[in-house]
Enzyme design. Sequence first.
Site, PDB file in Angstrom:
ATOM      1  N   TYR A  61       0.855  -1.199   0.000  1.00 58.85           N
ATOM      2  CA  TYR A  61       0.000   0.000   0.000  1.00 58.85           C
ATOM      3  C   TYR A  61       0.882   1.237   0.000  1.00 58.85           C
ATOM      4  O   TYR A  61       1.856   1.301   0.749  1.00 58.85           O
ATOM      5  CB  TYR A  61      -0.887   0.031   1.243  1.00 58.85           C
ATOM      6  CG  TYR A  61      -2.345  -0.141   0.889  1.00 58.85           C
ATOM      7  CD1 TYR A  61      -2.951   0.720  -0.021  1.00 58.85           C
ATOM      8  CD2 TYR A  61      -3.105  -1.154   1.455  1.00 58.85           C
ATOM      9  CE1 TYR A  61      -4.286   0.550  -0.361  1.00 58.85           C
ATOM     10  CE2 TYR A  61      -4.433  -1.320   1.115  1.00 58.85           C
ATOM     11  CZ  TYR A  61      -5.021  -0.465   0.204  1.00 58.85           C
ATOM     12  OH  TYR A  61      -6.321  -0.623  -0.147  1.00 58.85           O
ATOM     13  N   GLU A  63      -0.504   4.812  -0.395  1.00 64.83           N
ATOM     14  CA  GLU A  63      -1.321   6.017  -0.600  1.00 64.83           C
ATOM     15  C   GLU A  63      -0.479   7.265  -0.387  1.00 64.83           C
ATOM     16  O   GLU A  63       0.301   7.342   0.564  1.00 64.83           O
ATOM     17  CB  GLU A  63      -2.501   6.010   0.368  1.00 64.83           C
ATOM     18  CG  GLU A  63      -3.603   5.079  -0.117  1.00 64.83           C
ATOM     19  CD  GLU A  63      -4.508   4.608   0.991  1.00 64.83           C
ATOM     20  OE1 GLU A  63      -3.969   4.213   2.043  1.00 64.83           O
ATOM     21  OE2 GLU A  63      -5.732   4.641   0.796  1.00 64.83           O
ATOM     22  N   ASP A 208      -6.729  14.349 -24.686  1.00 65.37           N
ATOM     23  CA  ASP A 208      -6.695  12.919 -24.365  1.00 65.37           C
ATOM     24  C   ASP A 208      -5.956  12.254 -25.524  1.00 65.37           C
ATOM     25  O   ASP A 208      -6.514  12.044 -26.591  1.00 65.37           O
ATOM     26  CB  ASP A 208      -8.122  12.375 -24.232  1.00 65.37           C
ATOM     27  CG  ASP A 208      -8.137  10.882 -23.927  1.00 65.37           C
ATOM     28  OD1 ASP A 208      -7.089  10.225 -24.086  1.00 65.37           O
ATOM     29  OD2 ASP A 208      -9.207  10.370 -23.544  1.00 65.37           O
ATOM     30  N   THR A 234      -3.777   6.654 -21.893  1.00 65.97           N
ATOM     31  CA  THR A 234      -3.595   5.301 -21.387  1.00 65.97           C
ATOM     32  C   THR A 234      -2.118   4.966 -21.608  1.00 65.97           C
ATOM     33  O   THR A 234      -1.409   5.680 -22.322  1.00 65.97           O
ATOM     34  CB  THR A 234      -4.444   4.284 -22.171  1.00 65.97           C
ATOM     35  OG1 THR A 234      -4.208   4.483 -23.557  1.00 65.97           O
ATOM     36  CG2 THR A 234      -5.917   4.435 -21.876  1.00 65.97           C
ATOM     37  N   LYS A 237      -1.742   1.352 -25.151  1.00 68.13           N
ATOM     38  CA  LYS A 237      -2.081   1.320 -26.580  1.00 68.13           C
ATOM     39  C   LYS A 237      -0.776   1.432 -27.377  1.00 68.13           C
ATOM     40  O   LYS A 237       0.040   0.521 -27.319  1.00 68.13           O
ATOM     41  CB  LYS A 237      -3.077   2.432 -26.903  1.00 68.13           C
ATOM     42  CG  LYS A 237      -4.435   2.247 -26.196  1.00 68.13           C
ATOM     43  CD  LYS A 237      -5.453   3.274 -26.655  1.00 68.13           C
ATOM     44  CE  LYS A 237      -6.839   3.015 -26.093  1.00 68.13           C
ATOM     45  NZ  LYS A 237      -7.056   3.636 -24.762  1.00 68.13           N
ATOM     46  N   ARG A 243      -1.758  -2.152 -18.901  1.00 67.60           N
ATOM     47  CA  ARG A 243      -3.070  -1.502 -18.918  1.00 67.60           C
ATOM     48  C   ARG A 243      -3.105  -0.462 -17.790  1.00 67.60           C
ATOM     49  O   ARG A 243      -2.931  -0.813 -16.619  1.00 67.60           O
ATOM     50  CB  ARG A 243      -4.126  -2.583 -18.693  1.00 67.60           C
ATOM     51  CG  ARG A 243      -5.506  -2.261 -19.164  1.00 67.60           C
ATOM     52  CD  ARG A 243      -6.265  -3.540 -19.443  1.00 67.60           C
ATOM     53  NE  ARG A 243      -5.805  -4.105 -20.697  1.00 67.60           N
ATOM     54  CZ  ARG A 243      -6.178  -3.677 -21.908  1.00 67.60           C
ATOM     55  NH1 ARG A 243      -7.049  -2.698 -22.031  1.00 67.60           N
ATOM     56  NH2 ARG A 243      -5.702  -4.234 -23.007  1.00 67.60           N
TER      57      ARG A 243
HETATM   58  N1  DSN Z   1     -11.558   1.071 -25.772  1.00 69.33           N
HETATM   59  C1  DSN Z   1     -10.618   1.994 -26.366  1.00 69.33           C
HETATM   60  C2  DSN Z   1     -10.657   1.961 -27.846  1.00 69.33           C
HETATM   61  O1  DSN Z   1     -10.853   0.883 -28.373  1.00 69.33           O
HETATM   62  O2  DSN Z   1     -10.466   2.966 -28.491  1.00 69.33           O
HETATM   63  C3  DSN Z   1     -10.740   3.344 -25.854  1.00 69.33           C
HETATM   64  O3  DSN Z   1     -10.767   3.324 -24.466  1.00 69.33           O
END
Ligand code: DSN
Length: 434
Positions: A61, A63, A208, A234, A237, A243
């Site tokens: 933990y 925090e 974003d 994120t 990707k 993730r």
């Molecule tokens: N689920 C993602 C996508 O496929 O673009 C976005 O969060």
Amino acid sequence: MSQHARDPQMDMSLREADPELSAAITSEALRQRDHIELIASENYTSAAVREAQGSILTNKYAEGYPGKRYYAGCEFIDDVENLARTRALQLFAGSEHVNVQPHSGASANIAAFTAAMSPGDAFVAMSLDQGGHLSHGSPVNISGKWFTPTFYGVRSDDGLIDWDAVERAVETAKPKVLIAGASAYPRLLDFERFARIAHASGAQLMVDMAHISGIVAAGLHPSPFPHADLVTTTTHKTLRGPRGGMAFARASAAATLDKSVFPGNQGGPLMHVIAAKAVAFKFALEPAFRTYMEQTLANAQTLAGALAACGFGVITGGTDTHLILCDVTPLGVTGKEATLALEAVGITINKNSIPGETRSPMVTSGVRYGTPAATTRGMGAREMEKIAQWSVDAIARRDDPAGLAHIAREVSELARTFPVPGRDATMLAEEGSR
Ligand code: DSN
């Protein structure tokens, strides 16, 4: 000795301790080996990323933030988070402050929202059916329930951002925040222009960059820094990490963003995931990552050209990024039918709304392809041409089980010559084939 009987399961392998769950993972390893993954938001992590993510760091933990934790015993945890933070800032030149704790892209977005807005405040974003994202104001998401969105979209004739609509939305809504960023837009985003529009009306610009953060890191897409006030992404990707999510703010807003993440929206950080983010950022700083991103973009262009030659309606006529949006109605199918036909042969894509969409999101007129995952496995132009041909053949033979089975065999034969990264993935798949 007063040692009590320790649960022997605590030292067992997953296969010994939970054969049922272990079998599901093995089946997924086989699926990953035998299918070609073209979902634009997916990728394969490196073995090192998965080793960090599966590490003993999950036991702790922590925090708070480095140097200011609520629990004792965080000295090494601080090293982990500091490595992730330093590397993230190095990766994105011009960035000033980063928070690497958001559990996901949607969590990073809600942290940015609550840093910049109060419930009820107005913001402007791209609508979901025009390429935006669920967490940018959809009525079924907290962003749309707690805040007040106005949407812009793309022009129905060429599929490009409708700048008049962006300006109109900002003028009428007088938003606190303008969001730039999409999950199904294949062309470059002009962050400088978005910033001009936002700042002229006193709004903050939030970018974003979840889909394109790897491309930005490699210097192959214009950067949102220094134009944006808040940037979210994120990490799994194009960045090829675990993730998860992260959020950036200007130095002057660092404390506000940090408070918004913790204690505002989250509790204890996932330190094993933050460690894996640090590993991914280290990889992304190396020249090999730029080469990977260049190949991802080259593959996307080859695939877009090949799909167009096979009769797909490629929206905007091509792509500048890793993703391709296609109208499949010229082939006589809906997005749903096309996706099912491709799934039957082991090519994984997703159905997607297209500009001027007339069908429901569960049916759609389009599909979305993306090349980051296939490129990680080493696929190139030859494979992209084959994927386009298999796609059109699978759609044409969608009611012919023998025809689909024949294509599926060809797809899996090719897929197996491009192993999923990591000895662990190969071993799992080998076990599953026995
Ligand atoms: N689920 C993602 C996508 O496929 O673009 C976005 O969060």
